[in-house]
Design a protein around this motif. Structure first.
Motif, mmCIF file in Angstrom:
data_model
loop_
_atom_site.group_PDB
_atom_site.id
_atom_site.type_symbol
_atom_site.label_atom_id
_atom_site.label_comp_id
_atom_site.label_asym_id
_atom_site.label_seq_id
_atom_site.Cartn_x
_atom_site.Cartn_y
_atom_site.Cartn_z
ATOM 1 N N LEU A 48 19.723 20.561 11.809
ATOM 2 C CA LEU A 48 19.788 19.245 12.442
ATOM 3 C C LEU A 48 21.132 19.050 13.148
ATOM 4 O O LEU A 48 21.189 18.592 14.290
ATOM 5 C CB LEU A 48 19.571 18.160 11.391
ATOM 6 N N ARG A 49 22.207 19.430 12.488
ATOM 7 C CA ARG A 49 23.536 19.268 13.080
ATOM 8 C C ARG A 49 23.695 20.139 14.323
ATOM 9 O O ARG A 49 24.244 19.684 15.343
ATOM 10 C CB ARG A 49 24.614 19.613 12.055
ATOM 11 N N ALA A 50 23.216 21.379 14.265
ATOM 12 C CA ALA A 50 23.327 22.273 15.422
ATOM 13 C C ALA A 50 22.558 21.725 16.613
ATOM 14 O O ALA A 50 23.032 21.791 17.766
ATOM 15 C CB ALA A 50 22.814 23.663 15.049
ATOM 16 N N MET A 51 21.386 21.182 16.365
ATOM 17 C CA MET A 51 20.586 20.616 17.450
ATOM 18 C C MET A 51 21.257 19.385 18.040
ATOM 19 O O MET A 51 21.311 19.217 19.267
ATOM 20 C CB MET A 51 19.192 20.272 16.942
ATOM 21 N N ALA A 52 21.784 18.530 17.183
ATOM 22 C CA ALA A 52 22.443 17.313 17.661
ATOM 23 C C ALA A 52 23.674 17.643 18.499
ATOM 24 O O ALA A 52 23.935 17.012 19.528
ATOM 25 C CB ALA A 52 22.826 16.428 16.479
ATOM 26 N N GLN A 53 24.423 18.642 18.079
ATOM 27 C CA GLN A 53 25.630 19.027 18.820
ATOM 28 C C GLN A 53 25.300 19.651 20.161
ATOM 29 O O GLN A 53 26.072 19.519 21.120
ATOM 30 C CB GLN A 53 26.467 19.984 17.973
ATOM 31 N N ALA A 54 24.161 20.313 20.262
ATOM 32 C CA ALA A 54 23.779 20.988 21.511
ATOM 33 C C ALA A 54 23.076 20.052 22.491
ATOM 34 O O ALA A 54 23.010 20.351 23.691
ATOM 35 C CB ALA A 54 22.862 22.168 21.197
ATOM 36 N N MET A 55 22.568 18.941 22.014
ATOM 37 C CA MET A 55 21.753 18.062 22.858
ATOM 38 C C MET A 55 22.581 17.454 23.983
ATOM 39 O O MET A 55 23.691 16.987 23.765
ATOM 40 C CB MET A 55 21.163 16.939 21.996
ATOM 41 N N GLU A 56 22.018 17.452 25.209
ATOM 42 C CA GLU A 56 22.696 16.866 26.357
ATOM 43 C C GLU A 56 21.669 16.481 27.411
ATOM 44 O O GLU A 56 20.550 17.009 27.440
ATOM 45 C CB GLU A 56 23.708 17.852 26.943
ATOM 46 N N ARG A 69 11.764 21.044 24.434
ATOM 47 C CA ARG A 69 11.412 22.416 24.062
ATOM 48 C C ARG A 69 12.674 23.270 23.908
ATOM 49 O O ARG A 69 12.770 24.088 22.973
ATOM 50 C CB ARG A 69 10.488 23.041 25.103
ATOM 51 N N GLU A 70 13.621 23.106 24.804
ATOM 52 C CA GLU A 70 14.881 23.856 24.708
ATOM 53 C C GLU A 70 15.644 23.454 23.455
ATOM 54 O O GLU A 70 16.256 24.311 22.783
ATOM 55 C CB GLU A 70 15.720 23.604 25.954
ATOM 56 N N LEU A 71 15.621 22.175 23.133
ATOM 57 C CA LEU A 71 16.304 21.705 21.926
ATOM 58 C C LEU A 71 15.627 22.273 20.679
ATOM 59 O O LEU A 71 16.299 22.705 19.728
ATOM 60 C CB LEU A 71 16.307 20.179 21.900
ATOM 61 N N ASP A 72 14.319 22.289 20.670
ATOM 62 C CA ASP A 72 13.568 22.846 19.546
ATOM 63 C C ASP A 72 13.879 24.332 19.359
ATOM 64 O O ASP A 72 13.963 24.812 18.219
ATOM 65 C CB ASP A 72 12.073 22.649 19.797
ATOM 66 N N ALA A 73 14.064 25.060 20.458
ATOM 67 C CA ALA A 73 14.358 26.487 20.370
ATOM 68 C C ALA A 73 15.673 26.733 19.626
ATOM 69 O O ALA A 73 15.808 27.743 18.917
ATOM 70 C CB ALA A 73 14.421 27.102 21.763
#
Length: 248
Positions: free
Chosen positions: A23-31, A37-41
């Motif tokens: 969850l933290r990795a996804m939140a930090q990468a989100m922009e 789909r890219e976020l899910d990957a």
């Protein structure tokens, strides 16, 4: 699941750490400009690297490793071509298993800039979850969770979505004691020592229900209004609950 061995608690904490870090990795990468789909990957790659299996895929054949719900979509959003934009509310829900143990966590994230009212809603959504978790103690009634969250929501002029509930978890994604209301209700069952459960209120500025979004998975706010959700998996004890889904 009821924890009665250190081995079980260790296994639960291991998958709890993994989903929290995902969850933290996804939140930090989100922009802005990224698709869901890219976020899910990003989430899938993290789970794979740490030997975990997406619970929605494993249990329900969900078409994604994680659930990503944007704005009017408040739960079970399918990762796809939707582009994340500035000002969006993005809920990420991560549940997975490893070595026979399941854990579940989630949080709503703001994509700046957002209105101050949405900042406040997010802060209060996290607080509502914390208030619910404070009621998780061996010997107490399950409905104490919803009553405490309900008082907090009512005092601040919020509503609670009343058909998305907390649940037991541990050896499967959803298990005893089944659904646990995070709104005022009457459930006289008692929390027992070692019980594993989620606490995940859906706090809103007006929504009361989650309705079918038309794709067989996604749920939308009804009436339409901003909704936030924050979730931890915890273990009941005679004192403060043990948090399972902490990053580290």
């Amino acid at each position: 699941m009821t924890i009665d061995r250190q081995e079980d608690l260790d296994g639960l904490k291991e998958i709890g750490r993994i989903v929290a870090n995902t969850l933290r990795a996804m939140a930090q990468a989100m922009e802005p400009g990224m698709t869901t789909r890219e976020l899910d990957a990003i989430g899938r790659a993290y789970l794979d690297r740490h030997g975990a299996v997406s619970a929605p895929e494993q249990v329900y054949d969900f078409p994604g490793a994680t659930c990503i719900s944007v704005n009017e979509d408040i739960a079970h959003g399918i990762p796809g071509d939707r582009v994340i934009a500035a000002g969006d509310l993005v809920n990420i829900d991560v549940s997975a298993s490893k070595d026979g143990y399941f854990a579940d966590t989630g949080a709503t994230h703001r994509v700046p800039p957002v209105k101050p009212s949405l900042d406040r809603l997010c802060r209060d959504g996290r607080r509502a979850m914390q208030i619910g978790i404070a009621q998780v103690r061996a010997g107490r009634r399950l409905d104490g969770i919803g009553r405490a969250i309900g008082r907090f929501a009512s005092d601040r002029g919020y509503t609670l979505v009343r058909n998305l509930a907390s649940h037991g978890v541990g050896r499967s994604l959803h298990e005893y004691p089944g659904e646990i209301a995070t709104w005022p209700n009457k459930d006289t069952r008692r929390i027992h020592n070692g019980l594993v459960l989620t606490v995940e209120p859906f706090l809103s500025t007006g929504a009361l229900w989650a309705t079918d979004g038309g794709d067989g998975w996604t749920l939308r706010a009804d009436p339409r209004a901003p909704v936030v959700q924050y979730e931890h998996t915890v273990v009941a004890t005679g004192g403060k609950a043990i948090f399972v889904t902490l990053p580290g």
